[in-house]
Design a protein around this motif. Structure first.
Motif, mmCIF file in Angstrom:
data_model
loop_
_atom_site.group_PDB
_atom_site.id
_atom_site.type_symbol
_atom_site.label_atom_id
_atom_site.label_comp_id
_atom_site.label_asym_id
_atom_site.label_seq_id
_atom_site.Cartn_x
_atom_site.Cartn_y
_atom_site.Cartn_z
ATOM 1 N N ARG A 30 18.789 41.290 -40.298
ATOM 2 C CA ARG A 30 17.547 40.326 -39.501
ATOM 3 C C ARG A 30 18.546 39.379 -38.524
ATOM 4 N NH1 ARG A 30 15.616 36.132 -42.001
ATOM 5 N NH2 ARG A 30 16.589 36.682 -43.453
ATOM 6 N N GLN A 31 19.358 38.620 -39.304
ATOM 7 C CA GLN A 31 19.923 37.748 -38.535
ATOM 8 C C GLN A 31 20.837 38.180 -37.351
ATOM 9 O OE1 GLN A 31 22.201 35.604 -41.403
ATOM 10 N NE2 GLN A 31 20.409 34.321 -41.979
ATOM 11 N N ASP A 32 21.274 39.417 -37.611
ATOM 12 C CA ASP A 32 21.729 39.920 -36.061
ATOM 13 C C ASP A 32 20.977 40.133 -35.082
ATOM 14 O OD1 ASP A 32 24.290 41.100 -34.689
ATOM 15 O OD2 ASP A 32 22.929 42.957 -34.924
ATOM 16 N N LYS A 33 19.856 40.774 -35.625
ATOM 17 C CA LYS A 33 18.652 40.896 -34.724
ATOM 18 C C LYS A 33 18.147 39.579 -33.835
ATOM 19 C CE LYS A 33 17.167 45.239 -36.726
ATOM 20 N NZ LYS A 33 15.908 45.890 -37.530
ATOM 21 N N GLU A 34 18.028 38.796 -34.967
ATOM 22 C CA GLU A 34 17.643 37.423 -34.306
ATOM 23 C C GLU A 34 18.485 36.683 -33.153
ATOM 24 O OE1 GLU A 34 16.829 34.929 -37.677
ATOM 25 O OE2 GLU A 34 15.009 36.316 -38.274
ATOM 26 N N ILE A 35 19.964 36.958 -33.640
ATOM 27 C CA ILE A 35 20.864 36.336 -32.814
ATOM 28 C C ILE A 35 21.042 37.218 -31.350
ATOM 29 C CG2 ILE A 35 23.472 36.258 -32.496
ATOM 30 C CD1 ILE A 35 23.504 35.711 -35.608
ATOM 31 N N GLU A 36 20.785 38.294 -31.198
ATOM 32 C CA GLU A 36 20.688 38.941 -30.285
ATOM 33 C C GLU A 36 19.510 38.764 -29.241
ATOM 34 O OE1 GLU A 36 22.965 41.305 -29.027
ATOM 35 O OE2 GLU A 36 24.146 40.528 -30.508
ATOM 36 N N ALA A 37 18.486 38.470 -29.870
ATOM 37 C CA ALA A 37 17.025 38.045 -29.222
ATOM 38 C C ALA A 37 17.583 36.692 -28.626
ATOM 39 C CB ALA A 37 16.087 37.964 -30.072
ATOM 40 N N LEU A 38 18.031 35.819 -29.455
ATOM 41 C CA LEU A 38 18.275 34.582 -28.904
ATOM 42 C C LEU A 38 19.416 34.502 -27.672
ATOM 43 C CD1 LEU A 38 18.553 32.569 -32.336
ATOM 44 C CD2 LEU A 38 16.785 32.050 -30.363
ATOM 45 N N LYS A 39 20.467 35.537 -27.733
ATOM 46 C CA LYS A 39 21.418 35.594 -26.633
ATOM 47 C C LYS A 39 20.735 35.955 -25.333
ATOM 48 C CE LYS A 39 25.548 36.927 -29.215
ATOM 49 N NZ LYS A 39 26.431 38.283 -29.275
ATOM 50 N N LYS A 40 19.667 36.899 -25.510
ATOM 51 C CA LYS A 40 18.918 37.289 -24.364
ATOM 52 C C LYS A 40 18.029 36.430 -23.709
ATOM 53 C CE LYS A 40 18.454 42.473 -25.542
ATOM 54 N NZ LYS A 40 17.730 43.602 -26.245
ATOM 55 N N SER A 41 17.410 35.687 -24.593
ATOM 56 C CA SER A 41 16.780 34.588 -24.162
ATOM 57 C C SER A 41 17.532 33.208 -23.518
ATOM 58 C CB SER A 41 15.839 33.774 -25.268
ATOM 59 O OG SER A 41 15.073 34.696 -25.981
ATOM 60 N N HIS A 42 18.591 33.229 -23.878
ATOM 61 C CA HIS A 42 19.517 32.295 -23.573
ATOM 62 C C HIS A 42 19.985 32.644 -22.145
ATOM 63 C CE1 HIS A 42 23.622 30.447 -22.873
ATOM 64 N NE2 HIS A 42 23.013 29.103 -23.297
ATOM 65 N N LYS A 43 20.395 33.824 -22.022
ATOM 66 C CA LYS A 43 20.977 34.491 -20.797
ATOM 67 C C LYS A 43 19.910 34.351 -19.746
ATOM 68 C CE LYS A 43 22.660 38.680 -18.572
ATOM 69 N NZ LYS A 43 22.959 40.046 -18.668
ATOM 70 N N TYR A 44 18.608 34.735 -20.145
ATOM 71 C CA TYR A 44 17.371 34.573 -19.228
ATOM 72 C C TYR A 44 17.343 33.219 -18.749
ATOM 73 C CZ TYR A 44 12.611 34.659 -17.434
ATOM 74 O OH TYR A 44 11.455 34.639 -16.592
ATOM 75 N N ILE A 45 17.288 32.216 -19.629
ATOM 76 C CA ILE A 45 17.005 30.644 -19.170
ATOM 77 C C ILE A 45 18.355 30.356 -18.263
ATOM 78 C CG2 ILE A 45 16.950 28.612 -20.016
ATOM 79 C CD1 ILE A 45 15.343 29.662 -22.568
ATOM 80 N N ALA A 46 19.355 30.735 -18.812
ATOM 81 C CA ALA A 46 20.595 30.058 -17.962
ATOM 82 C C ALA A 46 20.473 30.780 -16.346
ATOM 83 C CB ALA A 46 21.988 30.622 -18.426
ATOM 84 N N GLU A 47 20.117 32.182 -16.524
ATOM 85 C CA GLU A 47 19.868 32.554 -14.910
ATOM 86 C C GLU A 47 18.714 31.668 -14.259
ATOM 87 O OE1 GLU A 47 19.154 36.726 -15.860
ATOM 88 O OE2 GLU A 47 21.223 37.226 -16.292
ATOM 89 N N LEU A 48 17.762 31.590 -14.988
ATOM 90 C CA LEU A 48 16.771 30.673 -14.208
ATOM 91 C C LEU A 48 17.388 29.226 -13.736
ATOM 92 C CD1 LEU A 48 13.515 31.375 -16.506
ATOM 93 C CD2 LEU A 48 14.115 32.386 -14.334
ATOM 94 N N VAL A 49 17.924 28.714 -14.521
ATOM 95 C CA VAL A 49 18.525 27.397 -14.016
ATOM 96 C C VAL A 49 19.603 27.676 -13.077
ATOM 97 C CG1 VAL A 49 20.082 25.637 -15.073
ATOM 98 C CG2 VAL A 49 18.420 26.409 -16.310
ATOM 99 N N GLU A 50 20.363 28.705 -12.969
ATOM 100 C CA GLU A 50 21.384 29.019 -12.024
ATOM 101 C C GLU A 50 20.800 29.109 -10.780
ATOM 102 O OE1 GLU A 50 24.987 29.376 -10.388
ATOM 103 O OE2 GLU A 50 24.854 28.901 -12.434
ATOM 104 N N ALA A 51 19.530 30.055 -10.862
ATOM 105 C CA ALA A 51 18.548 29.956 -9.609
ATOM 106 C C ALA A 51 17.800 28.912 -9.217
ATOM 107 C CB ALA A 51 18.171 31.553 -9.886
ATOM 108 N N GLU A 52 17.863 27.860 -9.603
ATOM 109 C CA GLU A 52 17.048 26.605 -9.650
ATOM 110 C C GLU A 52 15.726 27.076 -9.670
ATOM 111 O OE1 GLU A 52 18.826 24.700 -6.184
ATOM 112 O OE2 GLU A 52 20.781 24.354 -7.102
ATOM 113 N N VAL A 53 15.365 27.862 -10.433
ATOM 114 C CA VAL A 53 13.928 28.292 -10.705
ATOM 115 C C VAL A 53 13.324 27.436 -11.553
ATOM 116 C CG1 VAL A 53 12.099 30.013 -11.542
ATOM 117 C CG2 VAL A 53 14.015 30.617 -10.196
ATOM 118 N N VAL A 54 13.940 26.915 -12.569
ATOM 119 C CA VAL A 54 13.922 25.765 -13.250
ATOM 120 C C VAL A 54 15.007 24.681 -13.266
ATOM 121 C CG1 VAL A 54 12.152 26.872 -14.763
ATOM 122 C CG2 VAL A 54 14.456 26.940 -15.388
ATOM 123 N N LYS A 55 14.587 23.575 -13.580
ATOM 124 C CA LYS A 55 15.868 22.363 -13.754
ATOM 125 C C LYS A 55 16.034 22.113 -15.082
ATOM 126 C CE LYS A 55 15.102 20.890 -8.951
ATOM 127 N NZ LYS A 55 15.076 19.842 -7.911
#
Length: 65
Positions: A30-55
């Motif tokens: 269960r924790q592995d699944k949660e970690i994978e979901a968090l990694k995906k969320s983090h990657k998505y947010i980092a991409e938004l910040v990098e693209a300056e969609v959000v600051k």
């Protein structure tokens, strides 16, 4: 305590340990699944910040009150 009682005690202890291992394995899966979901969320947010969609909050303009 005779040999049969001792064997029953050992088998009971082993069964309890097997149950504990199974329970811990479920937690790990269960924790592995949660970690994978968090990694995906983090990657998505980092991409938004990098693209300056959000600051980052520290760079957001604050409205005058």
């Amino acid at each position: 305590m005779d040999l049969e009682d001792r064997l029953i005690e050992i088998e009971t202890a082993l069964a309890n340990l097997e149950k504990t291992v199974d329970d811990l394995n479920e937690v790990i899966v269960r924790q592995d699944k949660e970690i994978e979901a968090l990694k995906k969320s983090h990657k998505y947010i980092a991409e938004l910040v990098e693209a300056e969609v959000v600051k980052p909050l520290s760079e957001e303009t604050r409205s005058e009150e």
